[in-house]
Each structure stands twice: as C-alpha cells, then as structure tokens.
Design a protein around this motif. Structure first.
Motif, PDB file in Angstrom:
ATOM      1  N   LEU B  80       3.671  38.028  43.524  1.00 59.20           N
ATOM      2  CA  LEU B  80       4.560  38.245  42.406  1.00 59.20           C
ATOM      3  C   LEU B  80       4.126  37.521  41.141  1.00 59.20           C
ATOM      4  O   LEU B  80       4.527  37.868  40.058  1.00 59.20           O
ATOM      5  CB  LEU B  80       5.961  37.763  42.756  1.00 59.20           C
ATOM      6  CG  LEU B  80       6.713  38.584  43.789  1.00 59.20           C
ATOM      7  CD1 LEU B  80       7.980  37.876  44.190  1.00 59.20           C
ATOM      8  CD2 LEU B  80       7.029  39.954  43.252  1.00 59.20           C
ATOM      9  N   TYR B  81       3.370  36.509  41.339  1.00 53.94           N
ATOM     10  CA  TYR B  81       3.147  35.636  40.204  1.00 53.94           C
ATOM     11  C   TYR B  81       1.964  36.088  39.387  1.00 53.94           C
ATOM     12  O   TYR B  81       1.103  36.801  39.834  1.00 53.94           O
ATOM     13  CB  TYR B  81       2.955  34.196  40.674  1.00 53.94           C
ATOM     14  CG  TYR B  81       4.009  33.816  41.653  1.00 53.94           C
ATOM     15  CD1 TYR B  81       3.698  33.233  42.864  1.00 53.94           C
ATOM     16  CD2 TYR B  81       5.333  34.114  41.404  1.00 53.94           C
ATOM     17  CE1 TYR B  81       4.689  32.939  43.783  1.00 53.94           C
ATOM     18  CE2 TYR B  81       6.323  33.834  42.323  1.00 53.94           C
ATOM     19  CZ  TYR B  81       5.990  33.242  43.505  1.00 53.94           C
ATOM     20  OH  TYR B  81       6.947  32.965  44.405  1.00 53.94           O
ATOM     21  N   GLU B  82       1.916  35.618  38.182  1.00 51.50           N
ATOM     22  CA  GLU B  82       0.862  36.045  37.272  1.00 51.50           C
ATOM     23  C   GLU B  82      -0.413  35.247  37.494  1.00 51.50           C
ATOM     24  O   GLU B  82      -0.960  34.643  36.592  1.00 51.50           O
ATOM     25  CB  GLU B  82       1.327  35.888  35.821  1.00 51.50           C
ATOM     26  CG  GLU B  82       2.507  36.785  35.449  1.00 51.50           C
ATOM     27  CD  GLU B  82       2.173  38.263  35.668  1.00 51.50           C
ATOM     28  OE1 GLU B  82       3.035  38.981  36.188  1.00 51.50           O
ATOM     29  OE2 GLU B  82       1.061  38.667  35.325  1.00 51.50           O
ATOM     30  N   PHE B  83      -0.857  35.274  38.726  1.00 50.43           N
ATOM     31  CA  PHE B  83      -2.105  34.573  39.010  1.00 50.43           C
ATOM     32  C   PHE B  83      -3.285  35.412  38.580  1.00 50.43           C
ATOM     33  O   PHE B  83      -3.215  36.624  38.526  1.00 50.43           O
ATOM     34  CB  PHE B  83      -2.261  34.345  40.514  1.00 50.43           C
ATOM     35  CG  PHE B  83      -1.367  33.298  41.083  1.00 50.43           C
ATOM     36  CD1 PHE B  83      -0.969  33.361  42.399  1.00 50.43           C
ATOM     37  CD2 PHE B  83      -0.930  32.235  40.319  1.00 50.43           C
ATOM     38  CE1 PHE B  83      -0.153  32.391  42.946  1.00 50.43           C
ATOM     39  CE2 PHE B  83      -0.112  31.265  40.856  1.00 50.43           C
ATOM     40  CZ  PHE B  83       0.282  31.355  42.180  1.00 50.43           C
ATOM     41  N   LEU B 114      -1.656  24.404  46.172  1.00 46.91           N
ATOM     42  CA  LEU B 114      -1.836  23.465  45.055  1.00 46.91           C
ATOM     43  C   LEU B 114      -3.298  23.086  44.866  1.00 46.91           C
ATOM     44  O   LEU B 114      -3.732  22.835  43.742  1.00 46.91           O
ATOM     45  CB  LEU B 114      -0.995  22.211  45.289  1.00 46.91           C
ATOM     46  CG  LEU B 114       0.505  22.392  45.040  1.00 46.91           C
ATOM     47  CD1 LEU B 114       1.256  21.141  45.469  1.00 46.91           C
ATOM     48  CD2 LEU B 114       0.790  22.705  43.579  1.00 46.91           C
ATOM     49  N   SER B 115      -4.044  23.086  45.955  1.00 47.88           N
ATOM     50  CA  SER B 115      -5.460  22.723  45.829  1.00 47.88           C
ATOM     51  C   SER B 115      -6.232  23.793  45.064  1.00 47.88           C
ATOM     52  O   SER B 115      -7.225  23.520  44.406  1.00 47.88           O
ATOM     53  CB  SER B 115      -6.088  22.504  47.212  1.00 47.88           C
ATOM     54  OG  SER B 115      -6.230  23.734  47.897  1.00 47.88           O
ATOM     55  N   PRO B 121       4.030  27.534  40.078  1.00 49.96           N
ATOM     56  CA  PRO B 121       5.397  27.280  39.590  1.00 49.96           C
ATOM     57  C   PRO B 121       6.248  26.516  40.611  1.00 49.96           C
ATOM     58  O   PRO B 121       6.312  26.899  41.788  1.00 49.96           O
ATOM     59  CB  PRO B 121       5.933  28.691  39.356  1.00 49.96           C
ATOM     60  CG  PRO B 121       4.739  29.549  39.170  1.00 49.96           C
ATOM     61  CD  PRO B 121       3.664  28.945  40.014  1.00 49.96           C
ATOM     62  N   THR B 122       6.905  25.497  40.132  1.00 53.21           N
ATOM     63  CA  THR B 122       7.655  24.592  41.018  1.00 53.21           C
ATOM     64  C   THR B 122       8.758  25.312  41.777  1.00 53.21           C
ATOM     65  O   THR B 122       8.960  25.104  42.971  1.00 53.21           O
ATOM     66  CB  THR B 122       8.283  23.461  40.188  1.00 53.21           C
ATOM     67  OG1 THR B 122       7.306  22.923  39.337  1.00 53.21           O
ATOM     68  CG2 THR B 122       8.855  22.381  41.081  1.00 53.21           C
ATOM     69  N   LYS B 123       9.495  26.144  41.067  1.00 52.12           N
ATOM     70  CA  LYS B 123      10.610  26.849  41.698  1.00 52.12           C
ATOM     71  C   LYS B 123      10.109  27.747  42.831  1.00 52.12           C
ATOM     72  O   LYS B 123      10.702  27.801  43.907  1.00 52.12           O
ATOM     73  CB  LYS B 123      11.303  27.707  40.633  1.00 52.12           C
ATOM     74  CG  LYS B 123      12.658  28.213  41.034  1.00 52.12           C
ATOM     75  CD  LYS B 123      13.702  27.154  40.836  1.00 52.12           C
ATOM     76  CE  LYS B 123      15.076  27.716  41.219  1.00 52.12           C
ATOM     77  NZ  LYS B 123      16.055  26.669  41.372  1.00 52.12           N
ATOM     78  N   ARG B 124       9.030  28.439  42.563  1.00 56.00           N
ATOM     79  CA  ARG B 124       8.481  29.342  43.593  1.00 56.00           C
ATOM     80  C   ARG B 124       8.000  28.542  44.792  1.00 56.00           C
ATOM     81  O   ARG B 124       8.129  28.979  45.931  1.00 56.00           O
ATOM     82  CB  ARG B 124       7.302  30.139  43.039  1.00 56.00           C
ATOM     83  CG  ARG B 124       7.550  30.786  41.721  1.00 56.00           C
ATOM     84  CD  ARG B 124       8.672  31.791  41.770  1.00 56.00           C
ATOM     85  NE  ARG B 124       8.738  32.522  40.523  1.00 56.00           N
ATOM     86  CZ  ARG B 124       9.779  33.236  40.134  1.00 56.00           C
ATOM     87  NH1 ARG B 124      10.848  33.313  40.888  1.00 56.00           N
ATOM     88  NH2 ARG B 124       9.757  33.885  38.990  1.00 56.00           N
TER      89      ARG B 124
END
Lengths: 110, 236
Positions: B80-83, B114-115, B121-124
């Motif tokens: 979903l994220y804009e990666f 995270l690595s 995003p923190t919420k995700r």
C-alpha cells in the motif's frame, strides 16, 4: 516455510502490468475500423495518412491528406495513443495493405 | 528503438465484439448509455478492451502471494505504501523466505523492514506489529470470501479496499471488488456512481453496482478492474 503462490510483489491489480512507454517508440499495426469504402477506393498501399483525435477522449480517426475520413482506430493501445496525442505528439499511418475492404496501417510518431 | 505492436490478428475479435455491443444510445444500466467504443471510458469502450485483452493471452492471473494468510496480509499492507519498487520487492522477498517460525518471533519482520527502509511510516509499523502479535486470536475464515473480508475489517490498519484486496488475492474471489482510486474514477465518469460519495462511506454500494455492471457486460470483475486501473493510470 509457507509455499508461494504467484510470488511477486503485491500490486492492486495485474502483477507487472502498466508502465508507460515513450510515445516516440510507439508503433502499432492495426486495421482501420469501420472504413469508408468511398474514401478507401482512393487509398493505396504505401500512402501516408493522418492520425488525429476528435477530442481528448477520442475517437482516433484516420484521414487522407486532404481531410477525408478513412475510418477510426480500435486498439488495445488506444489509451496510450490518445495520451500521447494529448501531449502534443503527432502520429501518421502508413498503409501496409488493402484487401477485401480491410485496410491495415502502421501508426507511428512523425 | 521503436517497439512494433502488431494487432492485425485482433481484427476478427474486434468485429465479433462490435456485433455484440449495442448501439451507443442504448442503455446499459439506468441512465447510463453504452456510448461508443471509440471514446474513452464508456461502457462500450471497457467491453471492447476487455475482449481485446482476452483475445491473446490466457488472462488468468494468480493474485495469491503466499499460502499463509498472514504473509498475504502483511504483503498487501506493504504494497500500500509509496515505496520505491525495489524496496518493496526486497522487503517482501526476505519476509516470505525467512521461514514462518522466524517470521512471527518478536520484531524480526519489523527489524527487517527498518533495515531496508528506515523511514517506514510509524503508524503502519504499529499495525503490522499488532497483526503479528495478535495473529493467533484472529481466527480467520479462509474458505469464505465475505466472512474473511468481514474479519479482516476488524484488523487495525485494514479498511475496505485492503480487506477486499487481501480476500481477492488469497481466495481468488470475484465476490469482492478492489475499488482503487482509478477504478472509482472510471465508474464516476460513466455515471455508475451517481449519488454516491466516496469509498469510505459507500464501498458496499459501489461494489454491488460494479459487480452488476460486470454482469451486464459479461466480464469478470477482477479482470475488468485490472484493465480499468491500467487505462485510467495511463491517461494521467
């Protein structure tokens, strides 16, 4: 470890689908849709025809140099063609063959 | 270098499809006419494009990412994220290949994310953490499309679209529709969603209307969605 299905990264729809291609490299071989037989009689193999849209949502029409409509374009690439034309790219269509009322053209950017 | 796309073989398909598409002024649904297949985004256009897509390829799409529903869910949440594409691929590949025993241990997945992508995003992150820690209490029904989607809607971070997406992928479901913004835009343009507001408040009605639209056009909803998404995105 769980087994894989398609194995590709999740996308909303078709995996690996989409992706715009440079308008300049677009080259489509297709048949003129609903050709006007009265106009087609004056068209020959090798002729260069004009490609333009009647609005920014189509249709895409094929015209003789003197402005007579030969027919239109129905293609899987209509969306890309219209998008490119809307962005100012000009296309023409070379007549590859005419047979039994069917006119095959090759559309590419000028 | 020009790439030549030869569609001359589609001539017969086009002729056959044109015979089956009613006249532009005829109504496909209440207050919506078929329109011309030469004009973008009319019902006639979509029906033609569907059959043109169908003409050459098998058109079977394997949407499922994993045989583990939890991997599927996390995969979709990542998607979903804009990666950048390469991040998503890297993350997802390593998640699905680390082994389920490790996957659900502590913060393994999150540390991995995270690595690779420190600005996740923190919420995700929180939603994925909750999913991993609560997974045993979820009791997901994986043999019933609508039940699964209802259960997924109870998971924090999963809304209607995500829940439909996961269900569609995992169960190859045609009872749910993934209404992303491009599909919704196409439907509003046709007049299909007149009177409806947005995805958040009207998802079920939008879905029901879309499924009915597909039934009338005699097309498969998931495939019609895919085509609509591709085409609307191209014109942007």
């Amino acid at each position: 470890m769980s087994g894989g299905g398609g194995g590709s990264i999740p996308t909303i729809n078709r995996p690996g689908g989409g992706g715009a291609e440079d308008c300049g490299s677009l080259r489509i071989i297709t048949s003129v849709a609903s050709p006007d037989s009265d106009v087609l009689v004056d068209v020959s193999e090798g002729d260069i025809l004009n490609v333009r849209t009647l609005s920014n949502e189509g249709p895409v029409i094929i015209e003789t140099p003197d402005g007579r409509v030969v027919g239109s374009v129905l293609s899987r690439e209509m969306i890309r063609l219209i998008s490119c034309i809307n962005n100012g790219i000009e296309f023409n269509a070379v007549v590859n063959s005419i047979s039994d009322g069917r006119c095959v053209i090759e559309i590419s950017s000028e | 270098m020009k790439t030549k796309i030869d569609e001359s073989f589609l001539y017969d398909t086009i002729q056959e499809t044109l015979r089956r598409i009613p006249q532009p002024s005829e109504m496909v649904m209440k207050r919506i006419s078929w329109g011309s297949c030469e004009t973008l985004f009319t019902p006639a256009y979509w029906k033609l494009q569907y059959h043109l897509d169908h003409a050459e390829e098998d058109f079977s799409i394997n949407h499922r990412l994993s045989d583990c529903i939890y991997e599927e869910i996390v995969g979709c949440m990542l998607g979903l994220y804009e990666f950048q594409c390469e991040y998503r691929t890297e993350i997802f590949y390593r998640i699905t290949h680390m082994g389920s025993k490790n996957w659900f241990r502590g913060n393994t997945v999150l540390n991995l994310i995270l690595s690779i992508f420190p600005k996740f995003p923190t919420k995700r992150m929180q939603y994925i953490t909750e999913l991993i820690s609560d997974k045993d209490s979820l009791h997901l029904t994986i043999d019933d499309d609508l039940k699964l989607r209802s259960q997924l809607l109870q998971v924090n971070g999963i809304g209607w679209k995500n829940a439909s997406w996961i269900t569609r992928n995992f169960l190859d479901s045609e009872k749910v529709v993934v209404l992303d913004s491009n599909v919704i835009k196409a439907c509003f343009k046709m007049g299909l969603y007149e009177g409806l507001k947005n995805r958040s408040s009207d998802y079920l009605r939008m879905e029901e209307t879309f499924i009915e639209f597909c039934r009338i056009l005699d097309v498969i909803p998931s495939k019609m969605c895919s085509i609509m998404n591709d085409h609307v995105r191209t014109l942007k």
